[in-house]
Design a protein around this motif. Structure first.
Motif, PDB file in Angstrom:
ATOM      1  N   GLU A 191       4.168 -30.858 -85.892  1.00  0.00           N
ATOM      2  CA  GLU A 191       5.134 -31.848 -85.410  1.00  0.00           C
ATOM      3  C   GLU A 191       4.749 -33.257 -85.828  1.00  0.00           C
ATOM      4  O   GLU A 191       5.573 -34.026 -86.309  1.00  0.00           O
ATOM      5  N   ALA A 192       3.475 -33.592 -85.621  1.00  0.00           N
ATOM      6  CA  ALA A 192       3.032 -34.951 -85.915  1.00  0.00           C
ATOM      7  C   ALA A 192       3.140 -35.239 -87.408  1.00  0.00           C
ATOM      8  O   ALA A 192       3.664 -36.278 -87.821  1.00  0.00           O
ATOM      9  N   ALA A 194       6.912 -35.260 -88.469  1.00  0.00           N
ATOM     10  CA  ALA A 194       7.617 -36.492 -88.103  1.00  0.00           C
ATOM     11  C   ALA A 194       7.106 -37.666 -88.926  1.00  0.00           C
ATOM     12  O   ALA A 194       7.856 -38.567 -89.284  1.00  0.00           O
ATOM     13  N   GLN A 244      11.665 -34.809 -85.268  1.00  0.00           N
ATOM     14  CA  GLN A 244      10.380 -34.355 -84.723  1.00  0.00           C
ATOM     15  C   GLN A 244      10.534 -33.124 -83.836  1.00  0.00           C
ATOM     16  O   GLN A 244       9.808 -32.156 -83.972  1.00  0.00           O
ATOM     17  N   ASP A 249       7.105 -39.107 -77.205  1.00  0.00           N
ATOM     18  CA  ASP A 249       5.971 -39.135 -78.128  1.00  0.00           C
ATOM     19  C   ASP A 249       6.362 -39.893 -79.389  1.00  0.00           C
ATOM     20  O   ASP A 249       7.051 -39.369 -80.257  1.00  0.00           O
ATOM     21  N   LYS A 275       3.999 -41.409 -81.313  1.00  0.00           N
ATOM     22  CA  LYS A 275       2.782 -41.685 -82.066  1.00  0.00           C
ATOM     23  C   LYS A 275       2.973 -41.476 -83.557  1.00  0.00           C
ATOM     24  O   LYS A 275       2.474 -42.249 -84.367  1.00  0.00           O
ATOM     25  N   ALA A 276       3.699 -40.401 -83.918  1.00  0.00           N
ATOM     26  CA  ALA A 276       3.853 -40.107 -85.344  1.00  0.00           C
ATOM     27  C   ALA A 276       4.578 -41.256 -86.046  1.00  0.00           C
ATOM     28  O   ALA A 276       4.153 -41.738 -87.092  1.00  0.00           O
ATOM     29  N   VAL A 277       5.677 -41.706 -85.437  1.00  0.00           N
ATOM     30  CA  VAL A 277       6.460 -42.793 -86.023  1.00  0.00           C
ATOM     31  C   VAL A 277       5.622 -44.069 -86.111  1.00  0.00           C
ATOM     32  O   VAL A 277       5.590 -44.746 -87.147  1.00  0.00           O
TER      33      VAL A 277
END
Lengths: 307, 405
Positions: free
Chosen positions: A259-260, A263, A279, B215, B217-219
Motif C-alpha cells: 500500500e505504502a 500510493a 491507496q 494515512d 504518510k505515503a503521499v
C-alpha cells in the motif's frame, strides 16, 4: 533512496497493524470457517475505550506512559469480553447452520457494535490524546517516530507470543486439533466450544492492542474506523492464506508495504493518470489477484480446499 | 449524548404540548402548517459540522414558531424536518425526495457540495427553494436551476483568497496541492491551483486521498522528496488533521494551508502542536463574528457555541421565513420571486442574491492557529484584504441593526 526507505518504514508500521488485526480473522476462520466481519469493530472499541481512559486519567498527573498502559490494560479486557459475548450470543447458536447464516450475523454484529459506539462516543471524530511526546529519529534521510518503533516492537512481541501459544502450549495444541477436526478433537476430550470461545477472546485482545496503536499513530479515533481497517486486514489474511497464522502475519506486513509503495509511486509510474487516492484500492486488487491466481494464499496450503 | 437527546425530545414535547394547549384555549382559526427541511450529515466523519448546521436552522424555525407569525391570514405553525444525508450523494437524493414528498416549503442545506449539487435537481424539479449555508462549489448555482441559493461564498472566491494570502505572506516558490477527491475538495484545490499558477508559482502534480483517508504518510513522503514551500489541502478537518500531524512527524517544513472544511478548532486537537501556524480560509465570517443576538440565542438553546456554519444556516432558514412573510404565502411559486430580490439583515450581515442565487459580496476570512485556537487574521471582501480587528469594528453597525429588530 531516502524516500524509498521512508515509504518502507511507513508500510511496515501500517503492515504491523494489519497483521495484528488479520490474526483475529485468520484464527477464527481456521477454527470455525467463519469470517468474523465484526472483528474490525472490536479494534474500534479498543481504541475508543483507551480514548476514554486516557481522557479520564490525563488530568491525574500520572506519568504518561503509565496512563497509556492502564488504557491498554482496560481496552484489552473490554474487547475480550466483547469477543466472548459475540461468540456466545451470536455465533454459537448458529453452529452447524449453513455457512451463510453466521456470515450475515457477523455483518449484523458489526453494525450493532458500530452504532452502540456511536451512541456512547458520539459520531464526531475524536482527537486521540497525544500525551506521550512523539520523538523523531533520523537515519539515512528517513524519519522514524517513537510511536512507529513502539508499534513495530509491540506487534512483533505479540506475534511471537501468539506463535508460542499456538505451537508450544497445550492450549495451542487443543486449538490446532479443534481447527483440524472439531469432532475428533471432542472425542479426545477437548471442549471445542471452550476452545472456540478462547480463540475469539485471544483475537479480540490482539484487536484491542491494534486499536490503541492505530489510534495513537494517527491521533484520531472514530466509531466507523474499524470497518475499513477490518476489510484491509481481511485482505491481508486472505493474502497470507486464511486460516494460517504465520500467513496472516506475513500477509499483513506485505499488504502494508504494498500500500505504502503503491500510493507513493503509482503517480510517477502512470504519469499521474492514477494518483495516491488509489491507496485503498491496492488491498482489494491484492485480494482479487490472490483469489484468482492462488486462492489458498501465500502460505495457506492447509485450508486451501475450504477457502 | 443519550441524555442530551432525551433532553431535546423532552423540550420539544413540552413545547408541543404547551402549543396545543394554547391553541385550544384561544380556539384559534385555521392554522397553516409550514414545514422547513434541513439536510446535513448527522452521522459519519463530519457529523459534528452537520449537527451545527442543523442547529442553526432549527433555532431560526423555532424562533419563527414562537413568534406566531400570520401568513395568508392564518397563524403559521412551523415544523422542522431534519434529515441525515450521511455525506453521501445517493443518501442525499433519497432524503431530498423524502422532503419533497413531505411537501416542505423550503430546504436549508445540504452541507456538502457533493450532496447539494445532485439534490438541487430534485428540489428544483419540485419547485422547492433550497438555500445552502455551507456548500461552496460553484457548480451548485452555475447550472441555472431555479430556486437554488447559497448564503456563503464560492470556492472560486475562496480559493483565490487563500492562494493570494499565501502568495503575499508565505511567498512560496513551489506548492504541493492535495485534495480529498470530493466535489468540494477538488473544486477548491483547482481554484487555488489556478490562482497560484497565474501568479507564476510552481505547482507540483496533484495528490489525492479520499474523504476517509487517515494515512497520509505515503503521499507526504513523496511530497517531502520534492521539497514544497507550502502545501494546500482541499478537504475536511477529520482528514486534514491527520495529514498535518503526519506531515510534521515526517519533518515536512512547509506552510500548510486549508480551505473552510479544515478551518475548525478540531485541527489543533488532531494535529497537536503541529497545527501551530497553519493558514486556512472560511467562506463568510467566523461564527464568533456573527451577530451577538444569534450567538446568545444559540448558546442558550444548545448549550454550546456554534462551530462553523450555524450562523449561515440560521440566516438561510430566516431568509425562507422572511420571504414567506413578505409574500404572505408559503407557496414557493409566490415567495420565490420575493426571495430572489430580498435584502435581509441576517446574523452574518446583509444578504441579497445575484441572478444565479449566490450571495452578493460574500466575505472570506483567513485564519491561523495559535496556541491551539483558530484566530481570524484577515477578512477578504470584494478583492480587498482587511485586517480582522478593523472588520469587526466596521461590522458592529449591521449587527446592532439585527439586535434591534
Amino acid at each position: 533512496m531516502d524516500v524509498f526507505i521512508q515509504q518502507v518504514i511507513n508500510g511496515l508500521t501500517l503492515g504491523a497493524v494489519y497483521a495484528m488485526v488479520a490474526l483475529g480473522y485468520t484464527m477464527v476462520y481456521g477454527i470455525i470457517q467463519l469470517i468474523n466481519f465484526a472483528h474490525g469493530e472490536v479494534v474500534m472499541v479498543g481504541a475508543m475505550v483507551a480514548f476514554s481512559v486516557i481522557g479520564a486519567l490525563a488530568p491525574s498527573g500520572l506519568p504518561p506512559l503509565a496512563i497509556v498502559l492502564v488504557a491498554a490494560g482496560c481496552a484489552i479486557p473490554v474487547c475480550m469480553l466483547i469477543g466472548y459475548a459475540m461468540e456466545r450470543a451470536a455465533y454459537r447458536p448458529l453452529r452447524g447452520a449453513p455457512r451463510l447464516a453466521p456470515l450475515i450475523t457477523a455483518i449484523g454484529v458489526s453494525i450493532i457494535l458500530q452504532h452502540l459506539a456511536m451512541l456512547i462516543w458520539s459520531r464526531n471524530p475524536l482527537a486521540f490524546p497525544q500525551i506521550i511526546k512523539v520523538e523523531s529519529y533520523h537515519f539515512a534521510g528517513a524519519t522514524i517516530t517513537s510511536v512507529q518503533i513502539a508499534i513495530l516492537s509491540i506487534s512483533l512481541a505479540m506475534m511471537v507470543g501468539l506463535a508460542a501459544l499456538v505451537y508450544r502450549t497445550r492450549l495451542g495444541t487443543a486449538m490446532r486439533a479443534t481447527a483440524h477436526n472439531p469432532q475428533v478433537a471432542g472425542l479426545m476430550g477437548i471442549d471445542a466450544n471452550r476452545i472456540i470461545a478462547l480463540t475469539f477472546v485471544i483475537g479480540a485482545a490482539l484487536a484491542a492492542v491494534a486499536g490503541v496503536m492505530v489510534a495513537s499513530y494517527y491521533g484520531i479515533a472514530h466509531y466507523a474506523m474499524g470497518s475499513q481497517l477490518g476489510l484491509k486486514a481481511f485482505c491481508a489474511a486472505v493474502l497470507g492464506g486464511i486460516g494460517n497464522i504465520p500467513g496472516a502475519m506475513l500477509g499483513g506486513v506485505l499488504l502494508g508495504v504494498v500500500e505504502a509503495l503503491g500510493a507513493g509511486y503509482i503517480g510517477d509510474l502512470t504519469g499521474n493518470v492514477f494518483g495516491s487516492n488509489y491507496q485503498d484500492v491496492f488491498a482489494f486488487i491484492v485480494l482479487i489477484a490472490v483469489l484468482v491466481l492462488r486462492p489458498s494464499g501465500l502460505l495457506g496450503e492447509r485450508v486451501g480446499d475450504r477457502a | 449524548m443519550i441524555r442530551s437527546h432525551f433532553g431535546v425530545i423532552a423540550i420539544a414535547a413540552m413545547v408541543g404540548v404547551a402549543g396545543c394547549g394554547e391553541d385550544k384555549k384561544a380556539q384559534a382559526p385555521a392554522t397553516l402548517t409550514i414545514a422547513i427541511g434541513s439536510v446535513a450529515p448527522l452521522t459519519g466523519g463530519i457529523a459534528h459540522l452537520g449537527k451545527d448546521n442543523e442547529n442553526g436552522a432549527r433555532l431560526a424555525v423555532e424562533e419563527a414558531k414562537a413568534e406566531k407569525i400570520r401568513i395568508g391570514g392564518k397563524e403559521a405553525v412551523f415544523e422542522f424536518l431534519a434529515e441525515d444525508d450521511q455525506e453521501d450523494a445517493k443518501v442525499g437524493n433519497t432524503v431530498a425526495q423524502k422532503l419533497v414528498d413531505a411537501k416542505v416549503a423550503g430546504v436549508v442545506g445540504h452541507l456538502n457540495s457533493g450532496t447539494s449539487i445532485p439534490a438541487s435537481n430534485i428540489y428544483s424539479g419540485a419547485n422547492i427553494p433550497m438555500i445552502t449555508g455551507s456548500a461552496t462549489n460553484p457548480e451548485l448555482t452555475e447550472r441555472g436551476l431555479k430556486g437554488v441559493f447559497r448564503v456563503v461564498g464560492r470556492d472560486d472566491q475562496q480559493g483565490p483568497a487563500v492562494a493570494n494570502y499565501l502568495i503575499a505572506n508565505a511567498k512560496p516558490k513551489v506548492v504541493a496541492i492535495i485534495d480529498d477527491a470530493t466535489a468540494y475538495g477538488k473544486g477548491l484545490a483547482n481554484e487555488v491551483e489556478k490562482t497560484l499558477k497565474a501568479a507564476g508559482v510552481k505547482v507540483l502534480a496533484r495528490e489525492q486521498g479520499t474523504n476517509k483517508t487517515v494515512d497520509w504518510k505515503a503521499v507526504l513522503t513523496k511530497l517531502k522528496g520534492r521539497g514544497p514551500d507550502a502545501v494546500f489541502y482541499g478537504g475536511m478537518d477529520s482528514t486534514a488533521g491527520p495529514l498535518l500531524k503526519q506531515g510534521r512527524e515526517l519533518g515536512v517544513k512547509a506552510v500548510f494551508s486549508f480551505g473552510d472544511g479544515a478551518c475548525t478548532d478540531k485541527m489543533g486537537e488532531f494535529a497537536g502542536s503541529g497545527a501551530e501556524g497553519l493558514l486556512c480560509s472560511q467562506a463568510g465570517i467566523p461564527p464568533q463574528a456573527a451577530s451577538k443576538k444569534f450567538l446568545d440565542a444559540y448558546k442558550k438553546r444548545f448549550n454550546i457555541d456554534p462551530i462553523l456554519y450555524a450562523p449561515f444556516t440560521y440566516d438561510a432558514a430566516n431568509l425562507l421565513i422572511e420571504a414567506m412573510k413578505k409574500a404572505n404565502s408559503a407557496d414557493p411559486a409566490k415567495y420565490l420571486p420575493v426571495l430572489q430580490k430580498i435584502d435581509f439583515a441576517g446574523a452574518t450581515g446583509r444578504i441579497s442574491f445575484d441572478e444565479k442565487g449566490d450571495r452578493k459580496d460574500a466575505e472570506m476570512t483567513i485564519f491561523t492557529m495559535k496556541g491551539g485556537k483558530l484566530l481570524p487574521i484577515a477578512i477578504i471582501k470584494s478583492g480587498k484584504t482587511i485586517k480582522y480587528e478593523d472588520f469587526v469594528a466596521q461590522s458592529t453597525a449591521p449587527a446592532a441593526d439585527v439586535a434591534k429588530k
